[in-house]
Motif scaffolding. Structure first.
Motif, PDB file in Angstrom:
ATOM      1  N   PHE A  42       6.587   7.223 -17.414  1.00 51.73           N
ATOM      2  CA  PHE A  42       5.631   8.173 -16.861  1.00 51.73           C
ATOM      3  C   PHE A  42       4.215   7.622 -16.763  1.00 51.73           C
ATOM      4  O   PHE A  42       3.500   7.915 -15.810  1.00 51.73           O
ATOM      5  N   ARG A  43       3.796   6.831 -17.738  1.00 48.03           N
ATOM      6  CA  ARG A  43       2.432   6.294 -17.715  1.00 48.03           C
ATOM      7  C   ARG A  43       2.244   5.397 -16.486  1.00 48.03           C
ATOM      8  O   ARG A  43       1.260   5.525 -15.760  1.00 48.03           O
ATOM      9  N   GLU A  44       3.198   4.500 -16.247  1.00 49.55           N
ATOM     10  CA  GLU A  44       3.099   3.607 -15.089  1.00 49.55           C
ATOM     11  C   GLU A  44       3.155   4.392 -13.779  1.00 49.55           C
ATOM     12  O   GLU A  44       2.433   4.083 -12.833  1.00 49.55           O
ATOM     13  N   GLY A  90       0.761  -1.236   0.000  1.00 45.61           N
ATOM     14  CA  GLY A  90       0.000   0.000   0.000  1.00 45.61           C
ATOM     15  C   GLY A  90       0.792   1.286   0.000  1.00 45.61           C
ATOM     16  O   GLY A  90       0.212   2.364   0.065  1.00 45.61           O
ATOM     17  N   ASP A  91       2.109   1.237  -0.102  1.00 43.14           N
ATOM     18  CA  ASP A  91       2.933   2.452  -0.125  1.00 43.14           C
ATOM     19  C   ASP A  91       3.625   2.535  -1.475  1.00 43.14           C
ATOM     20  O   ASP A  91       4.750   2.076  -1.647  1.00 43.14           O
ATOM     21  N   SER A  92       2.947   3.129  -2.451  1.00 37.08           N
ATOM     22  CA  SER A  92       3.464   3.141  -3.817  1.00 37.08           C
ATOM     23  C   SER A  92       4.156   4.441  -4.199  1.00 37.08           C
ATOM     24  O   SER A  92       4.609   4.581  -5.336  1.00 37.08           O
ATOM     25  N   ASP A  93       4.280   5.388  -3.284  1.00 39.16           N
ATOM     26  CA  ASP A  93       4.882   6.682  -3.618  1.00 39.16           C
ATOM     27  C   ASP A  93       6.284   6.530  -4.188  1.00 39.16           C
ATOM     28  O   ASP A  93       6.619   7.121  -5.214  1.00 39.16           O
ATOM     29  N   SER A 147       7.882   7.258  -8.013  1.00 43.64           N
ATOM     30  CA  SER A 147       9.027   8.142  -8.255  1.00 43.64           C
ATOM     31  C   SER A 147      10.118   7.437  -9.054  1.00 43.64           C
ATOM     32  O   SER A 147      10.709   8.012  -9.972  1.00 43.64           O
ATOM     33  N   VAL A 148      10.382   6.194  -8.703  1.00 45.15           N
ATOM     34  CA  VAL A 148      11.402   5.411  -9.419  1.00 45.15           C
ATOM     35  C   VAL A 148      10.995   5.237 -10.873  1.00 45.15           C
ATOM     36  O   VAL A 148      11.810   5.408 -11.789  1.00 45.15           O
ATOM     37  N   SER A 181       6.965  11.487  -0.200  1.00 43.36           N
ATOM     38  CA  SER A 181       7.588  10.280   0.331  1.00 43.36           C
ATOM     39  C   SER A 181       8.837  10.640   1.105  1.00 43.36           C
ATOM     40  O   SER A 181       9.572  11.549   0.748  1.00 43.36           O
ATOM     41  N   ALA A 182       9.093   9.905   2.167  1.00 41.68           N
ATOM     42  CA  ALA A 182      10.291  10.125   2.970  1.00 41.68           C
ATOM     43  C   ALA A 182      11.464   9.331   2.418  1.00 41.68           C
ATOM     44  O   ALA A 182      12.541   9.341   2.982  1.00 41.68           O
ATOM     45  N   CYS A 183      11.262   8.648   1.298  1.00 41.28           N
ATOM     46  CA  CYS A 183      12.317   7.814   0.742  1.00 41.28           C
ATOM     47  C   CYS A 183      13.357   8.651   0.039  1.00 41.28           C
ATOM     48  O   CYS A 183      13.062   9.670  -0.555  1.00 41.28           O
ATOM     49  N   ALA A 184      14.578   8.181   0.083  1.00 41.53           N
ATOM     50  CA  ALA A 184      15.679   8.862  -0.596  1.00 41.53           C
ATOM     51  C   ALA A 184      15.672   8.503  -2.072  1.00 41.53           C
ATOM     52  O   ALA A 184      15.228   7.429  -2.445  1.00 41.53           O
ATOM     53  N   PRO A 185      16.153   9.382  -2.923  1.00 37.64           N
ATOM     54  CA  PRO A 185      16.220   9.077  -4.363  1.00 37.64           C
ATOM     55  C   PRO A 185      17.258   8.028  -4.663  1.00 37.64           C
ATOM     56  O   PRO A 185      18.108   7.740  -3.905  1.00 37.64           O
TER      57      PRO A 185
END
Length: 114
Positions: free
Chosen positions: A94-96, A79-82, A86-87, A110-114
């Motif tokens: 972009f579509r996906e 449930g956390d797709s943010d 981004s990836v 998102s708190a995730c790092a790039p």
């Protein structure tokens, strides 16, 4: 039940660490432990999300993006797709990425790092 305490303790060490290789080992251990928690365990989903988030962050920090992406896919499954969106956008898919953003409620940045 010691596994939830183990997840919390290992994540605590992860958050205090300043060594990217140590971060990876700790996050991997926390993820393994969180995955092994019983389905009905209190706060299992949150612990698993935090552990997987730490794991993908550590993988990306070491340039292991294909492995990080797999962990992002696992995060999306719970449930956390943010971060996965981004990836995908970074991969110019972009579509996906847009489909993920439209399929899930907006949760903020998102708190995730790039």
């Amino acid at each position: 039940m010691y596994v939830p305490k183990l997840v919390d303790a290992v994540l605590g060490l992860y958050y205090e660490s300043r060594d990217s290789k140590v971060d990876l080992a700790l996050a991997e251990e926390a993820s393994w432990a969180a995955r092994s928690m019983e389905a009905g365990a209190p706060n299992r989903a949150e612990r698993l999300r935090r552990a997987l988030n730490a794991y993908q962050t550590a993988l990306f920090a070491l340039g292991r993006s294909s492995e990080g992406r797999v962990v992002c896919e696992e995060l999306a499954e719970i449930g956390d797709s943010d971060r996965l969106a981004s990836v995908l956008a970074e991969e110019r898919r972009f579509r996906e990425a847009a489909e993920l953003f439209w399929m899930t409620p907006f949760t903020g940045l998102s708190a995730c790092a790039p």
